[in-house]
Scaffold this motif. Structure first.
Motif, mmCIF file in Angstrom:
data_model
loop_
_atom_site.group_PDB
_atom_site.id
_atom_site.type_symbol
_atom_site.label_atom_id
_atom_site.label_comp_id
_atom_site.label_asym_id
_atom_site.label_seq_id
_atom_site.Cartn_x
_atom_site.Cartn_y
_atom_site.Cartn_z
ATOM 1 N N ILE A 82 0.848 -1.134 0.047
ATOM 2 C CA ILE A 82 0.118 -0.125 -0.128
ATOM 3 C C ILE A 82 0.756 1.355 0.017
ATOM 4 O O ILE A 82 1.012 1.857 0.960
ATOM 5 C CB ILE A 82 -0.902 0.065 1.078
ATOM 6 N N GLY A 138 3.981 8.806 9.571
ATOM 7 C CA GLY A 138 3.165 7.515 8.711
ATOM 8 C C GLY A 138 2.392 6.739 9.817
ATOM 9 O O GLY A 138 2.359 7.068 10.815
ATOM 10 N N GLY A 139 1.781 5.830 9.057
ATOM 11 C CA GLY A 139 0.945 4.870 9.850
ATOM 12 C C GLY A 139 1.427 4.190 11.141
ATOM 13 O O GLY A 139 0.688 4.229 12.104
ATOM 14 N N SER A 140 2.797 3.897 11.051
ATOM 15 C CA SER A 140 3.307 3.203 12.184
ATOM 16 C C SER A 140 3.164 4.342 13.374
ATOM 17 O O SER A 140 2.649 3.790 14.316
ATOM 18 C CB SER A 140 4.690 2.980 11.964
ATOM 19 N N ASN A 143 -0.288 5.166 14.362
ATOM 20 C CA ASN A 143 -1.232 4.150 15.324
ATOM 21 C C ASN A 143 -0.527 4.334 16.759
ATOM 22 O O ASN A 143 -1.185 4.010 17.789
ATOM 23 C CB ASN A 143 -1.042 2.646 14.709
ATOM 24 N N HIS A 180 -3.004 -4.342 10.796
ATOM 25 C CA HIS A 180 -1.365 -4.102 10.476
ATOM 26 C C HIS A 180 -0.430 -4.474 11.506
ATOM 27 O O HIS A 180 -0.990 -4.119 12.804
ATOM 28 C CB HIS A 180 -1.348 -2.639 9.989
ATOM 29 N N THR A 182 1.884 -2.927 12.696
ATOM 30 C CA THR A 182 2.502 -1.774 13.513
ATOM 31 C C THR A 182 1.509 -1.600 14.709
ATOM 32 O O THR A 182 1.771 -1.117 15.793
ATOM 33 C CB THR A 182 2.053 -0.457 12.727
ATOM 34 N N GLY A 235 -10.153 -0.481 6.059
ATOM 35 C CA GLY A 235 -9.355 -0.580 4.969
ATOM 36 C C GLY A 235 -8.242 -1.545 5.297
ATOM 37 O O GLY A 235 -7.038 -1.054 5.531
ATOM 38 N N THR A 237 -4.949 -3.861 5.096
ATOM 39 C CA THR A 237 -3.758 -4.054 4.327
ATOM 40 C C THR A 237 -3.880 -5.087 3.510
ATOM 41 O O THR A 237 -3.569 -5.114 2.253
ATOM 42 C CB THR A 237 -2.600 -4.192 5.079
ATOM 43 N N ASP A 262 -7.826 2.061 12.572
ATOM 44 C CA ASP A 262 -6.815 2.276 11.530
ATOM 45 C C ASP A 262 -7.326 2.528 10.132
ATOM 46 O O ASP A 262 -7.502 1.513 9.528
ATOM 47 C CB ASP A 262 -5.697 1.327 11.908
ATOM 48 N N ALA A 264 -5.352 4.183 8.021
ATOM 49 C CA ALA A 264 -3.921 4.652 7.191
ATOM 50 C C ALA A 264 -4.150 4.340 5.662
ATOM 51 O O ALA A 264 -3.868 5.282 5.155
ATOM 52 C CB ALA A 264 -2.931 3.763 7.848
ATOM 53 N N TYR A 265 -4.760 3.409 5.556
ATOM 54 C CA TYR A 265 -4.828 3.107 4.055
ATOM 55 C C TYR A 265 -6.252 3.778 3.310
ATOM 56 O O TYR A 265 -6.317 4.456 2.460
ATOM 57 C CB TYR A 265 -4.528 1.714 3.355
ATOM 58 N N ASP A 291 -3.399 8.232 6.150
ATOM 59 C CA ASP A 291 -2.033 8.415 5.866
ATOM 60 C C ASP A 291 -2.170 9.175 4.416
ATOM 61 O O ASP A 291 -2.340 8.721 3.583
ATOM 62 C CB ASP A 291 -1.158 7.213 5.653
ATOM 63 N N HIS A 293 0.322 9.888 2.911
ATOM 64 C CA HIS A 293 1.377 9.579 2.083
ATOM 65 C C HIS A 293 0.798 8.321 1.300
ATOM 66 O O HIS A 293 1.668 7.552 0.670
ATOM 67 C CB HIS A 293 2.577 9.565 2.527
ATOM 68 N N LYS A 294 -0.118 7.706 1.576
ATOM 69 C CA LYS A 294 -0.896 6.717 0.704
ATOM 70 C C LYS A 294 -1.659 6.964 -0.313
ATOM 71 O O LYS A 294 -1.359 7.596 -1.408
ATOM 72 C CB LYS A 294 -1.614 5.696 1.763
#
Ligand SMILES: Cc1ncc(COP(=O)(O)O)c(C=O)c1O
Length: 481
Positions: A82, A138-140, A143, A180, A182, A235, A237, A262, A264-265, A291, A293-294
């Motif tokens: 992703i 980011g997602g890590s 979260n 995920h 994370t 969503g 991963t 979560d 993130a995506y 995120d 950045h996704k």
């Protein structure tokens, strides 16, 4: 006086030089980095330079050895994992921040955009306006921030302060096996341990099973473990599945447990009217991640967390005062210089003190194409996954393994003569990687090895999904014959 050796006033010229190489890369006509590995390793693997070669020669080396051997992830036909390359305006905005606002401090336009970007994200995605946002790497990290606040509140309810005194009790975080990793790492970093994450079984659509969640919560009522959070995917991963948010929210409220989403995506999926309703309940979450950045096309290094309980968030991450930071105490009306105040204290809401200006990137993305532009990207990608699913359903040599929820489609090649479908699909994937044009990743669902493209990149157009389908069929047919 000795002259500074690094170029500090020639950016436009240097950019003009490097831009040619980036443009060339973005034609995606070069061979893959692995095929050139001997050459670039040979050129780059040199001893620590005692003397420099100057900026112009650095750019020459970048152009010769580094940029052309960059990542496949930037390619429009790459639908792995992703992740994707940022759009052009993201690259420009990150550069602008790097040059004009090297830190997230001070009363600056960049810092204003840090807050505005969070407000815009919240408004666009249906996140309540009173939730406190923070941008991170980011997602890590996003979260980790949400679960840090969750841990704080859970322990405070039993009269303990984990931020100051550490974790003194076994904890429970409820999530599915599709969460995920994370989430597990956040639990480890926050001192609760990876084993505190309990996997709640999923239904056929890979969503958290509500009866199973209730069953586990009832079992744990009788144990000493402290329930810290229920984590839902908006969503996942693996498959893009969205857990039943509204039902989980109701259970979290009944059991008085923090509800973390979560996204993130998948949170931008809410822009697609076809799936918008699946996000009902989002507004009831205690913390939400997404995120930029996704799916939104930001340059890598930008995630966001939104938390309802700002106090718990601050108590978790506050870094405390320091004498060298005493300019932060200047009263608003006495501010005469942008450095008279540190600006909004984001450093007390997450794990970074030094941090780049990230809001400017999100602002630029939304200013460029607006919500409508984002919506059409998300709808296009979701429609691609649906289209591929239809083809897989209708073609005798394809099998759809899971109906897509968002922009991920899990399917495989099948043939009556195939003895081992997992091995066959593995071989197909190996050949896709070798050809290097259409690059999906794979996953395992109920023991089945499946091809798993995730349509996410701003540069990924309709013909890429058609090309992927044709190539999978071509390779499959060749292998079987
Ligand atoms: C649902 C989900 N959460 C968290 C993450 C971690 O995000 P990052 O790689 O930005 O740290 C990912 C990464 O793909 C993800 O898909």
């Amino acid at each position: 006086m000795e002259k500074e050796q690094a170029e500090c006033d020639n950016l436009a010229d240097l950019l003009a030089q490097v831009t040619k190489h980036i443009e060339q890369f973005q034609r995606f006509e070069h061979v893959d980095a692995v095929q050139n590995k001997v050459d670039w390793l040979d050129a780059l693997n040199i001893k620590l330079p005692q003397q420099g070669i100057g900026a112009n020669r650095v750019i020459e080396e970048l152009g010769l050895h580094v940029i052309p051997n960059g990542s496949q992830l930037a390619k429009p036909g790459c639908t792995s994992y992703i992740t994707t390359a940022g759009t052009d305006i993201a690259a420009v905005a990150i550069l602008a921040g790097n040059s004009a606002s090297p830190q997230r401090v001070g009363i600056t336009a960049f810092n204003y955009l840090e807050s505005l970007a969070l407000q815009w994200l919240a408004e666009m995605l249906g996140i309540p306006a009173d939730m406190q946002g923070i941008l991170s790497s980011g997602g890590s990290t996003a979260n980790l921030i949400g679960l840090g606040a969750a841990r704080q509140r859970a322990f405070e309810r039993i009269g303990l302060d984990p931020a100051n005194d550490g974790v003194q009790r076994a904890c429970r975080i409820y999530a599915t096996e599709h969460s995920h990793h994370t989430i597990h790492r956040s639990a480890a970093v926050l001192g609760m341990g990876r084993n505190s994450v309990v996997h709640i079984p999923v239904d056929k659509m890979m969503r958290m099973s509500i009866p199973e969640l209730k069953k586990q919560l009832e079992i744990d009522k009788k144990s000493d473990a402290l329930p810290v959070a229920i984590v839902a995917n908006a969503g996942s991963t693996n498959t893009g599945s969205i857990d039943p948010l509204a039902e989980i929210a109701a259970i979290a409220a009944d059991y008085n447990i923090w509800f973390h989403i979560d996204g993130a995506y998948g949170l931008p999926g809410t822009l697609d009217p076809a799936v918008h309703d699946l996000y009902k309940g989002l507004e009831l979450a205690d913390s939400i991640t997404v995120d930029p950045h996704k799916w939104l096309g930001a340059s890598v290094g930008i995630g966001a967390t939104f938390v309802r309980d700002t106090r718990a968030l601050q108590q978790t991450f506050s870094q405390g005062g320091a004498d060298y930071l005493d300019t932060t105490t200047v009263d608003d009306e006495k501010v005469e210089n942008s450095m008279d105040s540190i600006g909004f204290p984001y450093h007390d809401l997450g794990v970074e003190l030094s941090a780049p200006a990230r809001g400017v990137v999100v602002w630029a993305l939304l200013r460029e194409i607006g919500v409508e532009g984002m919506k059409s990207r998300v709808c296009r990608h979701n429609a691609m996954a649906k289209w591929l699913a239809e083809q897989a359903n209708n073609h005798p040599n394809l099998e759809l393994i899971l109906e897509p929820t968002l922009s991920i489609c899990c399917f495989r090649y099948v043939h009556e003569n195939a003895q081992d479908l997992n091995q066959l699909n593995k071989n197909i994937h190996r050949q896709l990687m070798k050809n290097g044009v259409n690059i999906p990743s794979t996953t395992q669902l109920d023991g089945q090895y499946v091809i798993r493209p995730c349509f996410l990149g701003a540069r990924t157009a309709w013909h890429h999904v058609e090309d992927l389908l044709d190539e999978v069929l071509k390779i499959g047919n060749e292998l079987i014959s």
